[in-house]
Write a protein that holds these residues in place. Structure first.
Motif, PDB file in Angstrom:
ATOM      1  N   SER A   7       8.690  23.248  -6.782  1.00  0.00           N
ATOM      2  CA  SER A   7       9.280  23.779  -5.566  1.00  0.00           C
ATOM      3  C   SER A   7       8.915  22.854  -4.419  1.00  0.00           C
ATOM      4  O   SER A   7       7.987  22.060  -4.515  1.00  0.00           O
ATOM      5  N   ALA A   8       9.677  22.956  -3.362  1.00  0.00           N
ATOM      6  CA  ALA A   8       9.410  22.164  -2.166  1.00  0.00           C
ATOM      7  C   ALA A   8       9.936  22.961  -0.983  1.00  0.00           C
ATOM      8  O   ALA A   8      11.137  22.966  -0.721  1.00  0.00           O
ATOM      9  N   ASN A   9       9.060  23.656  -0.290  1.00  0.00           N
ATOM     10  CA  ASN A   9       9.528  24.474   0.824  1.00  0.00           C
ATOM     11  C   ASN A   9       9.583  23.628   2.093  1.00  0.00           C
ATOM     12  O   ASN A   9       8.862  23.826   3.056  1.00  0.00           O
ATOM     13  N   ASP A  57       2.317  13.606   1.146  1.00  0.00           N
ATOM     14  CA  ASP A  57       3.670  14.083   1.426  1.00  0.00           C
ATOM     15  C   ASP A  57       4.164  13.490   2.737  1.00  0.00           C
ATOM     16  O   ASP A  57       3.494  13.624   3.775  1.00  0.00           O
ATOM     17  N   SER A  84      13.714  16.396   6.540  1.00  0.00           N
ATOM     18  CA  SER A  84      15.124  16.301   6.199  1.00  0.00           C
ATOM     19  C   SER A  84      15.759  15.047   6.785  1.00  0.00           C
ATOM     20  O   SER A  84      15.636  14.765   7.975  1.00  0.00           O
ATOM     21  N   HIS A 142      11.145  14.608  -5.359  1.00  0.00           N
ATOM     22  CA  HIS A 142      11.857  15.535  -4.466  1.00  0.00           C
ATOM     23  C   HIS A 142      13.000  14.885  -3.687  1.00  0.00           C
ATOM     24  O   HIS A 142      13.527  15.501  -2.758  1.00  0.00           O
ATOM     25  N   THR A 146      14.427  18.363  -1.439  1.00  0.00           N
ATOM     26  CA  THR A 146      13.713  19.438  -2.130  1.00  0.00           C
ATOM     27  C   THR A 146      14.057  19.448  -3.609  1.00  0.00           C
ATOM     28  O   THR A 146      13.947  20.472  -4.280  1.00  0.00           O
ATOM     29  N   TYR A 157       4.380  20.748   3.664  1.00  0.00           N
ATOM     30  CA  TYR A 157       5.432  21.000   2.697  1.00  0.00           C
ATOM     31  C   TYR A 157       4.841  21.042   1.298  1.00  0.00           C
ATOM     32  O   TYR A 157       4.106  20.148   0.905  1.00  0.00           O
ATOM     33  N   ALA A 164      11.906  19.634   3.097  1.00  0.00           N
ATOM     34  CA  ALA A 164      12.255  18.309   2.577  1.00  0.00           C
ATOM     35  C   ALA A 164      11.124  17.316   2.809  1.00  0.00           C
ATOM     36  O   ALA A 164      10.564  17.246   3.902  1.00  0.00           O
ATOM     37  N   HIS A 165      10.804  16.545   1.782  1.00  0.00           N
ATOM     38  CA  HIS A 165       9.773  15.513   1.872  1.00  0.00           C
ATOM     39  C   HIS A 165       9.795  14.682   0.602  1.00  0.00           C
ATOM     40  O   HIS A 165      10.526  14.985  -0.338  1.00  0.00           O
ATOM     41  N   THR A 211      13.930  19.358  -7.401  1.00  0.00           N
ATOM     42  CA  THR A 211      12.893  19.713  -8.376  1.00  0.00           C
ATOM     43  C   THR A 211      13.444  19.546  -9.793  1.00  0.00           C
ATOM     44  O   THR A 211      13.344  20.443 -10.618  1.00  0.00           O
TER      45      THR A 211
END
Length: 405
Positions: A263-265, A186, A190, A231, A256, A9, A267-268, A258
């Motif tokens: 950005s956070a592609n 990380d 989710s 995040h 996610t 992520y 969830a973490h 920010t």
């Protein structure tokens, strides 16, 4: 910054170079705070700017910061100050500040510096509490020049539920995702509950001063470290800055968010390790450090690494079991050996010590040492685990020779 591994992520900033911002109450004190934002911005960029600029591969940063006074009275101010993320995959760099105006000029200290400790000691308790004064002094003293870097065991748990497993999609990497100071990890996906990695005082950055929600979180610990959490999904009813929290305090769920750019592609939580000593440039490498019973290693590049616990080795993208925070010798491997499971307690008195959780039969344990307590199944021996909780030895099995506490 995007990484090729599909299970990882992104935890670095993609966009939003926030303009200099601050919240100042509309009162007579507002006039007394004139020039505060500019002075904090200049000091923050003087102390952190060269390091952040080098990480981002630029000669210098734009003159901008998110400055958020939390407590201001007369000619004193205390709050959060953050270099925001930018549009080229770089994460925010958050800190705390204290400022004192003398003869019309602001003297500013940033968390980790001797100036910060000195000014917090002088500040009125309405701006910096007595407990905070003591903690900030202890935090810096415990780190010392390079002291934190010499310690393998951080005394921190993984930032998730005790005695649970969590995915870690991003191996050791720099806060900005590039460079060689791998200060970040990380964790989660989710819905993963994110928790404080150790007891300390909690502070937020990149939120309006009137907000009671989660944001970019810092927890200052007495052991010389400060941990960062980014995040997370917004959580209402968040405690005021400077509130003491225990190990395992719920910070929110992996998300996610920010709020300060990025950005956070997936969830973490972007979990960062910092030193209480400004000479260590604030961020502390996780390489060779033990967190939650796991020692972290790199394969030579950002996001590419592995963790070891005894003979176990897990590559990033895998799952880690949270053994808790280390508190002594070991850790020594043990296993719950009771069909009904074993109550893990806060102490060794089975009548009065709080049951922290019930570990099921077969659950792996990380043992630190042994002591004595209430008799269980004809034995008064108890094991202290690495998270400083206790379990009756009669309910466990281990092949190791466990030392006395």
């Amino acid at each position: 910054m995007k990484r090729p591994h599909p299970r990882r992520y992104a935890a670095v900033a993609l966009a939003v170079a926030a303009a200099t911002a601050a919240f100042v109450p509309l009162s007579a004190e507002a006039g007394q705070q004139a020039g505060l934002v500019e002075s904090v911005t200049d000091t923050l960029l003087a102390e952190r700017g060269p390091v952040v600029a080098a990480q981002r591969g630029v000669a210098a940063l734009a003159r901008e910061a998110v400055v958020e006074p939390r407590r201001s009275v007369s000619e004193w101010s205390f709050g959060a100050a953050t270099i925001p993320g930018d549009a080229n995959d770089h994460a925010p760099d958050a800190s705390l500040y204290v400022a004192h105006r003398v003869a019309g000029r602001w003297q500013v200290g940033v968390l980790g510096s001797e100036t910060f400790v000195s000014l917090t000691r002088q500040a009125p308790t309405s701006v910096v509490s007595a407990e905070e004064k003591a903690l900030f002094k202890q935090n810096r003293a415990a780190a010392g020049p390079g002291a934190a870097a010499r310690s393998v065991e951080t005394g921190l748990a993984l930032p998730v539920n005790a005695s649970s497993s969590v995915g870690w999609g991003g191996g050791p990497h720099a806060n900005d995702g590039q460079g060689s100071l791998y200060s970040s990890l990380d964790f989660g996906g989710s819905g993963t509950q994110i928790r404080a990695a150790a007891a300390g005082k909690i502070y937020r950055a990149c939120v309006d001063a009137n907000s009671n929600q989660t944001a970019l979180i810092l927890i200052v610990h007495a052991n010389g470290y400060t941990t960062g959490y980014y995040h997370l999904n917004q959580r209402s009813g968040f405690p005021a800055d400077g509130t003491s929290v225990d190990l395992g305090y719920s910070l929110g769920t992996a998300g996610t968010n920010t709020v300060c750019g990025g950005s956070a592609n997936g969830a973490h939580v972007h979990f960062t390790l910092r030193s209480g000593d400004r000479n260590n440039l604030a961020f502390e490498s996780v390489i060779g450090k033990t967190i939650g019973g796991w020692t972290f290693h790199t394969n030579g590049s950002n996001y590419d690494g592995y963790a070891t616990h005894g003979t176990s080795k897990v590559q990033d993208g895998g799952t880690l079991y949270n053994y808790g925070r280390y508190a002594g010798s070991g850790p020594y491997a043990g296993t719950v050996n009771s069909s009904n499971g074993a109550n893990v307690r806060s102490g060794t008195n089975s009548a009065s010590s709080t049951v922290m959780y019930t570990a099921p039969n077969g659950r792996a344990l990380a043992i630190s040492c042994k002591t004595t307590g209430s008799t269980v199944n004809n034995s008064n021996v108890w094991y202290r685990l690495t998270d400083t909780d206790y379990v009756a030895a009669a309910l466990t099995s281990t092949a190791a020779t466990i030392p006395n506490c």
